[in-house]
Design a protein around this motif. Sequence first.
Motif, short mmCIF file in Angstrom:
data_model
loop_
_atom_site.label_atom_id
_atom_site.label_comp_id
_atom_site.label_asym_id
_atom_site.label_seq_id
_atom_site.Cartn_x
_atom_site.Cartn_y
_atom_site.Cartn_z
N TYR A 70 -19.39 4.64 -2.67
CA TYR A 70 -18.83 3.88 -3.79
C TYR A 70 -19.56 2.56 -4.01
O TYR A 70 -19.75 2.14 -5.15
CB TYR A 70 -17.34 3.61 -3.58
N VAL A 71 -19.91 1.89 -2.94
CA VAL A 71 -20.57 0.59 -3.03
C VAL A 71 -21.72 0.55 -2.03
O VAL A 71 -21.50 0.77 -0.84
CB VAL A 71 -19.59 -0.57 -2.71
N GLU A 72 -22.91 0.26 -2.53
CA GLU A 72 -24.05 0.02 -1.66
C GLU A 72 -24.01 -1.44 -1.20
O GLU A 72 -23.52 -2.31 -1.93
CB GLU A 72 -25.35 0.25 -2.43
N ALA A 78 -21.32 -8.20 -6.03
CA ALA A 78 -20.93 -8.02 -7.43
C ALA A 78 -19.57 -7.35 -7.57
O ALA A 78 -19.07 -7.19 -8.67
CB ALA A 78 -21.99 -7.19 -8.15
N VAL A 79 -18.96 -6.96 -6.47
CA VAL A 79 -17.72 -6.17 -6.51
C VAL A 79 -16.50 -7.04 -6.74
O VAL A 79 -16.34 -8.10 -6.13
CB VAL A 79 -17.56 -5.38 -5.19
N ASP A 80 -15.62 -6.57 -7.59
CA ASP A 80 -14.29 -7.16 -7.77
C ASP A 80 -13.39 -6.47 -6.73
O ASP A 80 -12.95 -5.34 -6.94
CB ASP A 80 -13.79 -6.90 -9.19
N TRP A 81 -13.17 -7.13 -5.63
CA TRP A 81 -12.46 -6.49 -4.51
C TRP A 81 -10.99 -6.25 -4.82
O TRP A 81 -10.39 -5.32 -4.27
CB TRP A 81 -12.66 -7.28 -3.21
N HIS A 88 -8.92 2.26 -4.87
CA HIS A 88 -9.08 2.98 -3.59
C HIS A 88 -7.92 2.67 -2.65
O HIS A 88 -8.11 2.09 -1.57
CB HIS A 88 -10.43 2.59 -2.95
N PRO A 89 -6.72 3.10 -3.03
CA PRO A 89 -5.55 2.81 -2.19
C PRO A 89 -5.57 3.54 -0.85
O PRO A 89 -4.85 3.15 0.07
CB PRO A 89 -4.37 3.27 -3.05
N ASP A 90 -6.39 4.58 -0.70
CA ASP A 90 -6.45 5.33 0.56
C ASP A 90 -7.27 4.62 1.63
O ASP A 90 -7.21 5.00 2.80
CB ASP A 90 -7.00 6.73 0.34
N PHE A 91 -8.06 3.62 1.25
CA PHE A 91 -8.78 2.84 2.24
C PHE A 91 -7.78 1.97 3.00
O PHE A 91 -6.83 1.45 2.43
CB PHE A 91 -9.84 1.97 1.55
N ASP A 92 -8.00 1.81 4.30
CA ASP A 92 -7.11 0.96 5.11
C ASP A 92 -7.47 -0.51 4.88
O ASP A 92 -8.29 -1.08 5.60
CB ASP A 92 -7.23 1.34 6.58
N TRP A 93 -6.85 -1.11 3.88
CA TRP A 93 -7.17 -2.49 3.51
C TRP A 93 -6.73 -3.50 4.56
O TRP A 93 -7.17 -4.65 4.54
CB TRP A 93 -6.58 -2.81 2.14
N SER A 94 -5.91 -3.07 5.53
CA SER A 94 -5.53 -4.00 6.61
C SER A 94 -6.73 -4.34 7.49
O SER A 94 -6.71 -5.33 8.22
CB SER A 94 -4.39 -3.42 7.45
N THR A 95 -7.80 -3.54 7.40
CA THR A 95 -9.01 -3.78 8.20
C THR A 95 -10.03 -4.64 7.45
O THR A 95 -11.07 -4.96 7.99
CB THR A 95 -9.70 -2.45 8.58
N PHE A 96 -9.72 -5.00 6.21
CA PHE A 96 -10.69 -5.68 5.35
C PHE A 96 -10.65 -7.19 5.56
O PHE A 96 -9.66 -7.86 5.26
CB PHE A 96 -10.39 -5.37 3.88
N VAL A 103 -17.85 -1.57 2.81
CA VAL A 103 -19.16 -0.99 2.53
C VAL A 103 -19.63 -0.07 3.65
O VAL A 103 -20.13 1.03 3.41
CB VAL A 103 -20.20 -2.08 2.22
N ASP A 104 -19.49 -0.49 4.89
CA ASP A 104 -20.02 0.28 6.02
C ASP A 104 -18.98 1.17 6.70
O ASP A 104 -19.22 1.71 7.77
CB ASP A 104 -20.66 -0.67 7.04
N SER A 105 -17.84 1.36 6.05
CA SER A 105 -16.76 2.16 6.62
C SER A 105 -17.01 3.65 6.46
O SER A 105 -17.79 4.08 5.61
CB SER A 105 -15.43 1.81 5.94
N ILE A 106 -16.31 4.44 7.23
CA ILE A 106 -16.34 5.89 7.08
C ILE A 106 -15.88 6.28 5.68
O ILE A 106 -16.45 7.16 5.04
CB ILE A 106 -15.47 6.57 8.17
N TYR A 107 -14.87 5.58 5.18
CA TYR A 107 -14.32 5.86 3.86
C TYR A 107 -15.40 5.79 2.77
O TYR A 107 -15.37 6.57 1.82
CB TYR A 107 -13.20 4.86 3.55
N ASN A 108 -16.32 4.87 2.87
CA ASN A 108 -17.33 4.62 1.85
C ASN A 108 -18.65 5.35 2.12
O ASN A 108 -19.65 5.05 1.48
CB ASN A 108 -17.60 3.11 1.72
N THR A 109 -18.67 6.30 3.02
CA THR A 109 -19.92 6.97 3.35
C THR A 109 -19.81 8.48 3.23
O THR A 109 -18.73 9.05 3.33
CB THR A 109 -20.38 6.60 4.78
#
Length: 154
Positions: A70-72, A78-81, A88-96, A103-109
């Motif tokens: 999703y994001v390189e 440039a991303v509006d987080w 992307h509600p399925d990403f674990d935002w508690s880890t953000f 960017v480097d998460s399993i979710y984004n790869t």
Amino acid sequence: MKHTDNEKDPQVAGEHLVSESSKFAEYYPDHPPRTESALFRKTKKHWHELGTECYINHDCKGGIEIHHRYVEWAFAGAVDWNLMRELHPDFDWSTFNDATDFVDSIYNTLPLCEAHHRDPQCGVHHVPAPNWEIQRYVRGDYKLFPDKDNNGRP
């Protein structure tokens, strides 16, 4: 064998060739040189330990590379987080804590073979999304490329 638009492949009935060339220009936000984060090393290790095959085709040969979906990294500035949280509600935002956490998460790869990652004819970094995605769903008896098999091999 050189192919031109609308050329019929004598080997494949019911197909015609369409050739396209894409050229684009984009601004990247300024950023320091890319270094591999600890999270990306962990993400790559995760995918490799699973014995993961290419997302596009499980018959690909060669090593698996990890693609940022999703994001390189280069576009992280440039991303509006807040928008990303909504989309992307399925990403674990508690880890953000910062962009790298997404960017480097399993979710984004995605695991991809070299061809489906970087090949000029069939790699995600070179072809439009619909042309890239169809490679995952094409029938085994269908010839997608004039000079390669459907796994991107000559």
